[in-house]
Design a protein around this motif. Structure first.
Motif, short mmCIF file in Angstrom:
data_model
loop_
_atom_site.label_atom_id
_atom_site.label_comp_id
_atom_site.label_asym_id
_atom_site.label_seq_id
_atom_site.Cartn_x
_atom_site.Cartn_y
_atom_site.Cartn_z
N CYS A 107 0.85 -1.20 0.00
CA CYS A 107 0.00 0.00 0.00
C CYS A 107 0.88 1.24 0.00
CB CYS A 107 -0.91 -0.01 1.22
SG CYS A 107 -1.97 -1.48 1.32
N CYS A 110 1.48 3.60 3.13
CA CYS A 110 1.83 2.93 4.38
C CYS A 110 3.35 2.73 4.47
CB CYS A 110 1.12 1.58 4.46
SG CYS A 110 1.59 0.57 5.88
N THR A 289 3.99 10.01 5.56
CA THR A 289 5.21 9.22 5.66
C THR A 289 6.25 9.78 4.70
OG1 THR A 289 4.63 7.64 3.91
CG2 THR A 289 3.83 7.15 6.13
N GLY A 329 2.03 6.31 12.71
CA GLY A 329 1.55 5.49 11.61
C GLY A 329 2.30 4.17 11.50
N CYS A 330 1.61 3.18 10.93
CA CYS A 330 2.18 1.84 10.81
C CYS A 330 3.51 1.86 10.07
CB CYS A 330 1.18 0.94 10.08
SG CYS A 330 1.74 -0.75 9.90
#
Length: 354
Positions: A107, A110, A289, A329-330
């Motif tokens: 993704c 991500c 990110t 965030g992941c």
């Protein structure tokens, strides 16, 4: 507890000690073998000599202004994973845990997807993330109330280990099955398998776009499992279980938060609802990110998106962004941890060369 029974047999200890160890770990939340004081010292010494107390070692830890705690753990083979503990004002204490080291889904927004896949986590490595938080909460008179497999990795691509972990989190840690959420980008056959096995977990499906062209650009696995396949599996799941599905939607300013996108999503879900889908949309302003420059939506865009879905008869909730000030965030904290490790390694090499 079967593993402990086997260990007792192999080491020549009485079988009833296995239950005592289990009680220490999962009821009393012991933090070391030495804390298991009703075991003979010789047995505690044997435990320490032959076993390690867990597989996870803290590599980095950050606490947000909102109380969110995020950790990066190093596994025995050097892989790095993340876990998050989120406290809520209503008393909930939710652990967000990883199911893989890295992720193969790719993704684009991500941080985990940007770093690729390393390996599957064992069920023990998945459970231990929740156990550590449960132990720490227990020590201050609180309890772990919810667990979401929504950290690093695609749980349904590690199905057997993830489902074994879910069973243990339910049985050993006492987290209700309906308070355990399994998040997926949408692997149709696995969604159907959860339904066929009668698992009462909460299912969260990451949509993020309502057309194949747009979704494939954000979530490459959509090229293999297009939206209609995912929606058919979701309708099947609802028909078999009677459970509601949460659909995750990352709100990216100017991309996924437009009136056209909201209308498209509303039409997609309302059609499926006429076929038996039971669903609700969780709207999540995207976490920025390094590898993706999309920005989170404005409050006005979020409100407008919700209103458009409502006109289609689709309920939606804007989820609070948590841990933004701590790389929440992941995959973000893992990326920072790896960078730091690389710098330390390079610095050590320079010092040796000098």
């Amino acid at each position: 507890m079967d593993g402990w029974n086997l260990w007792m047999k192999e080491r020549g200890h009485p079988a009833y000690r296995a239950k005592q160890i289990w009680q220490h770990l999962y009821e009393r939340r012991a933090g070391s073998f030495d804390a298991m004081t009703n075991l003979p010292k010789t047995m505690r010494d044997d435990l320490k000599a032959s076993l390690t107390f867990g597989d996870l070692m803290v590599a980095d830890e950050r606490v947000s202004r909102d109380g969110t705690l995020k950790r990066a753990y190093v596994l025995r083979d050097g892989q790095v994973i993340e876990s998050v503990l989120m406290p809520y004002k209503d008393g909930r204490r939710t652990a967000c845990i990883s199911s893989q080291a890295g992720c193969a889904m790719g993704c684009v927004f991500c941080a985990t997807g940007q770093m690729g896949f390393a390996r599957q986590l064992s069920s023990a490595e998945i459970v231990e993330q929740a156990l550590i938080f449960a132990r720490e909460l227990h020590q201050r008179g609180e309890r772990l109330s919810n667990v979401v497999l929504m950290g690093m990795g695609e749980p349904l691509a590690n199905y057997d280990n993830a489902m074994e972990a879910v069973e243990r989190i339910n049985h050993d840690l006492g987290v209700g099955m309906r308070h355990i959420t399994v998040s997926t980008v949408g692997l149709p056959e696995r969604i159907k398998q959860i339904a066929d096995e009668g698992r009462q977990v909460t299912l969260a499906v990451s949509l993020h776009a309502a057309s194949d062209q747009q979704r494939s650009a954000l979530i490459p696995i959509n090229k293999k499992h297009p939206i209609q396949q995912v929606m058919q599996a979701c309708v099947y799941y609802c028909g078999k279980t009677g459970r509601r599905i949460s659909f995750e939607w990352a709100l990216i300013a100017g991309e996924t938060d437009t009136p056209q996108q909201a209308d498209q999503l509303g039409r997609l879900l309302s059609r499926a609802m006429r076929q038996g889908l039971i669903g609700h949309v969780n709207l999540i302003p995207v976490n920025p990110t390094e590898g993706y420059d999309g920005r989170p939506s404005s409050p006005l865009a979020v409100s407008s998106f919700i209103d458009t879905l409502k006109r289609h008869g689709v309920g939606a909730t804007a989820r609070l962004r948590r841990g933004i000030d701590i790389e929440g965030g992941c995959g973000q904290l893992k990326a920072e941890t790896i960078k730091r490790q690389q710098k330390e390694s390079q610095r050590g090499t320079v010092e040796v060369a000098a």
